[in-house]
Design a protein around this motif. Structure first.
Motif, mmCIF file in Angstrom:
data_model
loop_
_atom_site.group_PDB
_atom_site.id
_atom_site.type_symbol
_atom_site.label_atom_id
_atom_site.label_comp_id
_atom_site.label_asym_id
_atom_site.label_seq_id
_atom_site.Cartn_x
_atom_site.Cartn_y
_atom_site.Cartn_z
ATOM 1 N N UNK A 47 3.676 -32.908 30.828
ATOM 2 C CA UNK A 47 4.410 -31.764 31.376
ATOM 3 C C UNK A 47 3.592 -30.981 32.403
ATOM 4 N N UNK A 48 2.377 -30.521 32.109
ATOM 5 C CA UNK A 48 1.620 -29.823 33.147
ATOM 6 C C UNK A 48 1.209 -30.730 34.299
ATOM 7 N N UNK A 49 0.976 -32.012 34.018
ATOM 8 C CA UNK A 49 0.664 -32.939 35.105
ATOM 9 C C UNK A 49 1.840 -33.030 36.069
ATOM 10 N N UNK A 50 3.053 -33.133 35.519
ATOM 11 C CA UNK A 50 4.242 -33.200 36.371
ATOM 12 C C UNK A 50 4.403 -31.926 37.197
ATOM 13 N N UNK A 51 4.141 -30.779 36.574
ATOM 14 C CA UNK A 51 4.254 -29.529 37.319
ATOM 15 C C UNK A 51 3.266 -29.510 38.480
ATOM 16 N N UNK A 52 2.023 -29.911 38.227
ATOM 17 C CA UNK A 52 1.027 -29.971 39.306
ATOM 18 C C UNK A 52 1.463 -30.943 40.398
ATOM 19 N N UNK A 53 1.999 -32.079 39.986
ATOM 20 C CA UNK A 53 2.451 -33.091 40.942
ATOM 21 C C UNK A 53 3.480 -32.517 41.908
ATOM 22 N N UNK A 54 4.478 -31.831 41.369
ATOM 23 C CA UNK A 54 5.552 -31.337 42.213
ATOM 24 C C UNK A 54 5.181 -30.059 42.955
ATOM 25 N N UNK A 55 4.132 -29.382 42.493
ATOM 26 C CA UNK A 55 3.599 -28.247 43.243
ATOM 27 C C UNK A 55 2.699 -28.707 44.383
ATOM 28 N N UNK A 56 2.193 -29.923 44.286
ATOM 29 C CA UNK A 56 1.271 -30.431 45.287
ATOM 30 C C UNK A 56 -0.133 -29.873 45.134
ATOM 31 N N UNK A 57 -0.543 -29.581 43.878
ATOM 32 C CA UNK A 57 -1.884 -29.061 43.628
ATOM 33 C C UNK A 57 -2.654 -30.058 42.766
ATOM 34 N N UNK A 58 -3.979 -29.880 42.713
ATOM 35 C CA UNK A 58 -4.811 -30.749 41.890
ATOM 36 C C UNK A 58 -4.362 -30.717 40.435
ATOM 37 N N UNK A 59 -4.491 -31.856 39.770
ATOM 38 C CA UNK A 59 -4.201 -31.923 38.342
ATOM 39 C C UNK A 59 -5.377 -31.299 37.584
#
Length: 225
Positions: A47-59
């Motif tokens: 879940x947090x990885x997906x959020x970072x992915x779609x925000x375009x920020x580092x995991x």
């Protein structure tokens, strides 16, 4: 303008509305934040990885209340916690006639590596008692009951992130809403509880916003924008 600190932020109840939908107004704030952003949640790591992915920020994530920490910058994954003891609690809970409460597929537990969660629709007292008998921590985040290793929390997770990035936890601004955010509030340099936060989070925070949920998050970070 006040110098912008690195940010560690919860998801449910902090970046969301009452229905747990992420408020789209937080997207540009997080994606354009000029300092390090750490997503810290009780959810499993996808879940947090997906959020970072779609925000375009580092995991850079703390998942499962500190049990799982991933720092993309150093390609480091840390998994800490007594999953076997948590599964034993879940089995004992089922033997008493209760369920996890998330259906047959149970996406809430499917990807967990260090803890178990139970739906709030299920009885709290027997789960809490079983957790204590096994020497584990019981958390009510307002979205689920968590049974987790008492040695880990979001605070230990932030320490792990900082060790990888050569930063100090005291440099961070922390924003959250629940008792599982209390420990990270203790180690961060500044902590803010949104108005819908539980009493544990509010008592540990440096300040409490007047607005709840994502509106509260936006209020919390306003001095730095």
């Amino acid at each position: 303008m006040t110098e912008t600190p690195p940010l560690v932020v919860d998801i449910d109840g902090t970046l969301t509305d009452e229905s747990r939908a992420v408020d789209p107004r937080v997207f540009p704030v997080l994606s354009e934040w000029p300092e390090q952003v750490v997503i810290a949640t009780g959810k499993a790591m996808p879940y947090p990885i997906a959020l970072c992915e779609f925000l375009g920020i580092d995991y850079t994530v703390i998942a499962e209340n500190g049990g799982v920490v991933f720092v993309e910058a150093t390609d480091t994954l840390q998994i800490e916690g007594d999953k076997a003891a948590c599964l034993a609690v879940a089995e004992a809970y089922r033997e008493l006639g209760y369920e996890m409460g998330f259906g047959e597929v149970d996406l809430a537990n499917r990807w967990r590596e260090t803890e178990v969660v139970v739906n709030l629709s299920q009885p709290e007292e027997p789960l809490q008692r079983l957790a204590e008998e096994h020497g584990l921590e019981f958390l009510d985040t307002g979205f689920a009951y968590h049974v987790t290793d008492a040695r880990i929390d979001k605070g230990t997770g932030l320490h792990a992130v900082c060790a990888e990035l050569d930063r100090e936890p005291e440099s961070f601004l922390a924003v959250g809403d629940s008792e599982n955010d209390a420990e990270v509030f203790e180690v961060a340099g500044e902590s803010v509880a949104v108005a819908n936060a539980d009493e544990t989070a509010k008592s540990r925070a440096d300040r409490v916003t007047t607005a709840p949920y994502a509106d509260g998050f936006l209020e919390a970070v306003e001095p730095y924008r």
